[in-house]
Design an enzyme around this catalytic site. Structure first.
Site, PDB file in Angstrom:
ATOM      1  N   ARG A 296       4.220   2.409  -2.288  1.00 45.60           N
ATOM      2  CA  ARG A 296       4.422   2.837  -3.745  1.00 45.60           C
ATOM      3  C   ARG A 296       4.711   1.819  -4.630  1.00 45.60           C
ATOM      4  O   ARG A 296       5.619   0.979  -4.174  1.00 45.60           O
ATOM      5  CB  ARG A 296       5.495   4.025  -3.734  1.00 45.60           C
ATOM      6  CG  ARG A 296       5.106   5.470  -3.127  1.00 45.60           C
ATOM      7  CD  ARG A 296       3.859   6.105  -3.897  1.00 45.60           C
ATOM      8  NE  ARG A 296       3.662   7.308  -3.470  1.00 45.60           N
ATOM      9  CZ  ARG A 296       2.753   7.535  -2.789  1.00 45.60           C
ATOM     10  NH1 ARG A 296       1.832   6.707  -2.382  1.00 45.60           N
ATOM     11  NH2 ARG A 296       2.483   8.809  -2.122  1.00 45.60           N
TER      12      ARG A 296
ATOM     13  N   HIS B 238      -5.468   2.339  -5.691  1.00 43.93           N
ATOM     14  CA  HIS B 238      -4.768   3.370  -4.815  1.00 43.93           C
ATOM     15  C   HIS B 238      -5.664   4.059  -3.884  1.00 43.93           C
ATOM     16  O   HIS B 238      -6.114   5.437  -4.127  1.00 43.93           O
ATOM     17  CB  HIS B 238      -4.074   4.317  -5.799  1.00 43.93           C
ATOM     18  CG  HIS B 238      -2.946   4.958  -4.931  1.00 43.93           C
ATOM     19  ND1 HIS B 238      -1.487   5.438  -5.381  1.00 43.93           N
ATOM     20  CD2 HIS B 238      -2.899   5.285  -3.788  1.00 43.93           C
ATOM     21  CE1 HIS B 238      -0.806   5.722  -4.282  1.00 43.93           C
ATOM     22  NE2 HIS B 238      -1.497   5.884  -3.363  1.00 43.93           N
TER      23      HIS B 238
ATOM     24  N   GLU C 148       1.687   3.363 -12.539  1.00 39.45           N
ATOM     25  CA  GLU C 148       0.464   3.744 -11.991  1.00 39.45           C
ATOM     26  C   GLU C 148      -0.067   4.911 -12.928  1.00 39.45           C
ATOM     27  O   GLU C 148       0.620   5.873 -13.334  1.00 39.45           O
ATOM     28  CB  GLU C 148       0.457   4.104 -10.664  1.00 39.45           C
ATOM     29  CG  GLU C 148      -1.127   4.077 -10.102  1.00 39.45           C
ATOM     30  CD  GLU C 148      -0.696   4.331  -8.387  1.00 39.45           C
ATOM     31  OE1 GLU C 148      -0.012   3.487  -7.678  1.00 39.45           O
ATOM     32  OE2 GLU C 148      -1.396   5.165  -7.971  1.00 39.45           O
TER      33      GLU C 148
ATOM     34  N   THR D 239       0.840  -1.028   0.035  1.00 41.90           N
ATOM     35  CA  THR D 239       0.011   0.206  -0.081  1.00 41.90           C
ATOM     36  C   THR D 239       0.848   1.183   0.052  1.00 41.90           C
ATOM     37  O   THR D 239       0.523   2.253   0.311  1.00 41.90           O
ATOM     38  CB  THR D 239      -0.975   0.045   1.280  1.00 41.90           C
ATOM     39  OG1 THR D 239      -0.115  -0.166   2.467  1.00 41.90           O
ATOM     40  CG2 THR D 239      -2.069  -1.049   1.256  1.00 41.90           C
TER      41      THR D 239
HETATM   42  C1  DGY Z   1      -0.318   9.203   0.136  1.00 42.36           C
HETATM   43  O1  DGY Z   1      -0.955   9.994   0.711  1.00 42.36           O
HETATM   44  O2  DGY Z   1       0.688   9.058  -0.100  1.00 42.36           O
HETATM   45  C2  DGY Z   1      -1.197   7.696  -0.033  1.00 42.36           C
HETATM   46  O3  DGY Z   1      -0.609   6.932  -1.017  1.00 42.36           O
HETATM   47  C3  DGY Z   1      -2.538   8.104  -0.497  1.00 42.36           C
HETATM   48  O4  DGY Z   1      -3.503   6.875  -0.635  1.00 42.36           O
END
Ligand code: DGY
Length: 326
Positions: free
Chosen positions: A235, A282, A264, A233
């Protein structure tokens, strides 16, 4: 003063900003190109941008009036902070408010993969469920297993702490020891190689930097258990997506849960065809409450920065050190 906002964010934030500044918001609900951002910031003092915006040197140097960049995200790998610092422009992010929300999504992905929730949903909807069966869609237990957390900053720590009810053996890889995790979970700090070899569930929570690009590549997948589940979750480019496709399709690991992708929003055709991966668009911070808090935080940073103060979530405070010494 004038502010350009690259895409509509929760109205509450925009309303506050509009009370003090002239605000122009991209009228289309889509990502702007670099050229469009450069056009948008013409004559503007502030830029409120998103993680999808390429805020590179060219953008930063395009508008002499630009004085403040407030990002609506915690990760700011899309912004050339060095170029902003050189120009004396403070850059801010939105830490803290999305910590629990992103950690929750990592758990949602972990359970979806471990218990094959999406496969089960499709199977059931399609009328294939003909009754309970001893060998039907077997997954992986989570309780009492080993959890490996790569990066224990705010989100990694929150994610690890949520394992408490599942009585897990927690390993973590980080440069710094994490006393909270060691005290509350008896977590052990281990080298990345050990974590990859010993964990049943591995979750990534490091920022994207030169050092973490392709941190998980073919060699790392080879170290993982055949039953391992990998969650990302953070990058996309932290994982080599080609190696991931190979690891999933050849069953080197059990499965993966992804909220982020290497290129992405493009996702490789091969990845989309696999059953043992759960794909999310995302939405780590994607709840009504959190996105509103992020808007308020980005706006507060913008207002403070434009009024000459130090934005509360400034990521390049050296800008102010330079200012006070010159
Ligand atoms: C961020 O704020 O960097 C997150 O990836 C958002 O979901």
């Amino acid at each position: 003063m004038k502010v350009f906002v690259t895409r509509k964010i929760p109205q509450l934030g925009l309303d506050i900003l509009k009370k003090e500044f002239t605000v122009e918001v991209n009228p289309d609900d889509r990502v702007l190109s670099k050229e469009e951002i450069i056009k948008g910031i013409k004559g503007k003092d502030g830029l409120l941008c998103l993680l999808t915006d390429p805020i590179d040197k060219e953008v930063i140097n395009a508008e002499p009036a630009l004085k403040m960049i407030a990002s609506y995200a915690v990760g700011y790998d899309n912004i050339d902070v060095t170029a902003a610092t050189k120009r004396g422009i403070p850059v801010s992010n939105t830490p803290g408010v999305l910590t629990e929300t992103t950690a929750e999504l990592a758990w949602a992905l972990l359970f979806s993969v471990a218990r094959r929730i999406l496969e089960g949903d499709t199977f059931t909807r399609n009328g294939n469920f003909k009754g309970w069966a001893p060998m039907l869609m077997l997954g992986q237990d989570v309780s009492h297993k080993t959890l490996g957390v790569i990066g224990t900053g705010r989100i990694g720590t929150a994610f690890a702490l949520k394992s408490k009810g599942f009585h897990m053996n927690v390993l973590y890889a980080d440069e710094q020891p994490n006393e909270q995790l060691e005290q509350q979970l008896k977590a052990r700090k281990v080298p990345l190689v050990t974590l990859l070899k010993e964990s049943d569930f591995i979750s990534i929570h490091v920022p994207l930097t030169k050092e973490t690009h392709h941190l998980i590549d073919e060699k790392e997948f080879r170290l993982m258990k055949k039953t391992a589940v990998l969650i990302n979750t953070a990058r996309g480019p932290i994982i080599n997506e080609k190696a991931l496709v190979k690891a999933l399709s050849e069953h080197w690991i059990f499965g993966a849960g992804l909220d982020v992708y290497e290129k992405e929003p493009e996702i490789s055709k091969e990845l989309k065809q696999l059953d043992n991966v759960v794909l999310q668009p995302h939405t780590g911070s994607g709840t009504i409450e959190t996105r509103t808090k992020m808007a308020l935080m980005a706006v507060e940073n913008m207002m403070t920065g434009l009024k000459g103060g130090i934005p509360p979530n400034c990521v390049n405070k050296e800008v102010f050190l330079n200012k006070s010494t010159t």
